[in-house]
Design an enzyme around this catalytic site. Structure first.
Site, PDB file in Angstrom:
ATOM      1  N   HIS A  12      28.748  40.006  40.211  1.00 33.53           N
ATOM      2  CA  HIS A  12      28.561  39.942  41.671  1.00 33.53           C
ATOM      3  C   HIS A  12      27.353  39.073  42.026  1.00 33.53           C
ATOM      4  CE1 HIS A  12      31.805  42.610  42.932  1.00 33.53           C
ATOM      5  NE2 HIS A  12      31.547  43.310  41.845  1.00 33.53           N
ATOM      6  N   GLY A 102      45.059  43.860  36.284  1.00 37.33           N
ATOM      7  CA  GLY A 102      44.321  45.022  36.796  1.00 37.33           C
ATOM      8  C   GLY A 102      43.233  45.504  35.855  1.00 37.33           C
ATOM      9  N   GLY A 104      40.509  43.602  35.136  1.00 39.21           N
ATOM     10  CA  GLY A 104      39.256  42.898  35.431  1.00 39.21           C
ATOM     11  C   GLY A 104      39.015  41.711  34.518  1.00 39.21           C
ATOM     12  N   GLU A 140      42.144  30.965  46.239  1.00 35.26           N
ATOM     13  CA  GLU A 140      41.839  32.404  46.302  1.00 35.26           C
ATOM     14  C   GLU A 140      41.266  32.767  47.679  1.00 35.26           C
ATOM     15  OE1 GLU A 140      42.137  35.852  44.392  1.00 35.26           O
ATOM     16  OE2 GLU A 140      42.057  34.187  42.994  1.00 35.26           O
ATOM     17  N   ASP A 152      35.379  33.076  37.749  1.00 32.47           N
ATOM     18  CA  ASP A 152      36.597  33.267  36.955  1.00 32.47           C
ATOM     19  C   ASP A 152      37.296  31.933  36.691  1.00 32.47           C
ATOM     20  OD1 ASP A 152      35.830  35.824  37.481  1.00 32.47           O
ATOM     21  OD2 ASP A 152      37.463  36.249  38.877  1.00 32.47           O
ATOM     22  N   TYR A 201      35.445  44.390  47.897  1.00 37.89           N
ATOM     23  CA  TYR A 201      34.804  43.154  47.419  1.00 37.89           C
ATOM     24  C   TYR A 201      34.298  42.329  48.606  1.00 37.89           C
ATOM     25  CZ  TYR A 201      34.208  38.801  44.818  1.00 37.89           C
ATOM     26  OH  TYR A 201      33.694  37.663  44.250  1.00 37.89           O
TER      27      TYR A 201
HETATM   28  C1  GLA Z   1      35.722  38.856  40.646  1.00 39.38           C
HETATM   29  C2  GLA Z   1      35.552  37.515  41.377  1.00 39.38           C
HETATM   30  C3  GLA Z   1      34.387  36.723  40.792  1.00 39.38           C
HETATM   31  C4  GLA Z   1      33.121  37.567  40.684  1.00 39.38           C
HETATM   32  C5  GLA Z   1      33.410  38.923  40.047  1.00 39.38           C
HETATM   33  C6  GLA Z   1      32.225  39.841  40.110  1.00 39.38           C
HETATM   34  O1  GLA Z   1      36.132  38.646  39.337  1.00 39.38           O
HETATM   35  O2  GLA Z   1      36.729  36.769  41.315  1.00 39.38           O
HETATM   36  O3  GLA Z   1      34.175  35.562  41.561  1.00 39.38           O
HETATM   37  O4  GLA Z   1      32.506  37.699  41.940  1.00 39.38           O
HETATM   38  O5  GLA Z   1      34.506  39.577  40.663  1.00 39.38           O
HETATM   39  O6  GLA Z   1      31.175  39.354  39.338  1.00 39.38           O
END
Ligand code: GLA
Length: 358
Positions: A12, A102, A104, A140, A152, A201
């Site tokens: 984050h 799902g 992460g 996104e 990501d 988020y």
């Molecule tokens: C998701 C988002 C990323 C990042 C993470 C938290 O994966 O896509 O951009 O903010 O959460 O670190």
């Protein structure tokens, strides 16, 4: 093909122009595609139901309201068109993914980056991986409607086998750091799917922006623990800001500790990151906390923390390879005792980023 990712530390922080430290993993999205002879694209998946149909020449934000898995594919056609002003050819494609959904580990960024490579090739665009990553984020943010940062897509586009990526998300400079040979990256999946993640988020992101405004800086990248403490922030904004500034610092210290082989410090920083995400940022959950606790006390564990956005999903652990068997069995039995959920441990190789596979 394009890989999913784990994030070793720096959570984050990306939408606050901070530092992140992800690695691409050997779970990937593969697309076989050809130009369509007819108007309209047709996309199938070996794992997901339904045939995605859309027009690559007219796909545009506002069309993803039904929330279907191929929105990411249509969204990338739009993002590449939006960037280049060139027409994207319609395609017939079939997709196969081994990225857990799902958990992460960015199955959606992997899909976006695989599509980016597909159109980059079929339309002869020759765009750089960094540009493709930015277009994935545009898809996104504007097509899908999740206000995510760029970590990501950068990890999926620019990963390198055996290396994690220290990314400055303000300049998008990447420094590659070897993951020590004797350590395994283990994804400790809680099997609790991420829930309510996009609204929570987006809310976190707004809280950070409010914090930056109150501190008089353009992003929390410019804030320090001292400036956060000195400002009179409300208690929630204070904790959100404290997480971001301390996490940026941990990310920098982690890079140095990994580099000099200081395993105790690597472990301490990963644990502090988890605790900050749990207590200050409030994006963990009982299952992630149970998994992290189980990892911290399992044999061979150098460090562990939740990875990705949170609210479910997985922890990442760095584990001594010679203790992998013991680590996994103790981890999973401790986690099951606590939650009755039946978690899963996946050992991941650190892999290359998105590329044309053949
Ligand atoms: C998701 C988002 C990323 C990042 C993470 C938290 O994966 O896509 O951009 O903010 O959460 O670190």
């Amino acid at each position: 093909m394009a890989p999913g990712r784990v994030n070793l530390i720096g959570e984050h922080t990306d939408y606050n122009e901070g530092f992140v430290f992800p690695a691409a993993i050997d779970r990937q999205v593969v697309i076989a595609a050809r130009r369509s002879q007819r108007r309209g694209s047709a996309i199938n998946s070996l794992e997901r139901k339904g045939c995605g149909q859309f027009d690559a020449a007219t796909a545009a934000p506002g069309q993803a309201l039904d929330r279907r898995w191929w929105d990411y594919v249509a969204g990338m056609a739009w993002a590449l068109r939006d960037e280049t002003n060139k027409e994207m050819p319609d395609v017939e494609a079939i997709i196969h993914s081994t990225v857990p959904i799902g958990s992460g580990v960015s199955s959606s960024a992997a899909l976006e980056m695989a599509c980016a490579v597909m159109w980059n090739e079929l339309a002869g665009l020759a765009l750089e991986p960094r540009t493709l990553a930015k277009l994935g984020q545009r898809c996104e943010n504007r097509f899908i409607g999740v206000n995510s940062g760029i970590m990501d897509q950068m990890a999926s586009a620019m990963g390198r086998a055996g290396h994690a990526l220290f990314i400055d998300t303000r300049s998008l400079e990447v420094e590659y750091a070897p993951v020590p040979d004797d350590l395994a990256v283990v994804l400790c999946d809680t099997k609790k799917p991420r829930a309510l993640s996009s609204s929570a988020y987006n809310e976190r992101r707004k809280q950070c922006e409010a914090g930056a405004r109150a501190l008089g800086v353009t992003s929390l990248r410019e804030a320090t623990l001292a400036s956060v403490k000195a400002a009179s922030l409300d208690p929630i904004t204070f904790r959100r800001c404290r997480h971001v500034v301390t996490e940026n610092q941990r990310c920098i210290e982690f890079k140095a500790a990994l580099n000099r082989g200081d395993r105790a410090e690597v472990g301490r920083l990963m644990r502090a990151s988890h605790e900050s995400l749990r207590d200050d940022y409030e994006v963990s959950c009982a299952e992630l906390d149970a998994m992290a606790e189980a990892a911290w006390s399992a044999p061979g564990c150098v460090g562990a923390r939740m990875t990705g956005a949170g609210f479910g999903g997985a922890c990442v652990a760095l584990v001594a390879k010679n203790a992998l068997g013991e680590f996994t069995s103790e981890l999973l039995s401790a986690y099951d005792r606590e939650t009755n959920l039946g978690g899963e441990a996946l050992t991941c190789d650190v892999a290359n980023g998105a590329h044309r596979a053949c």
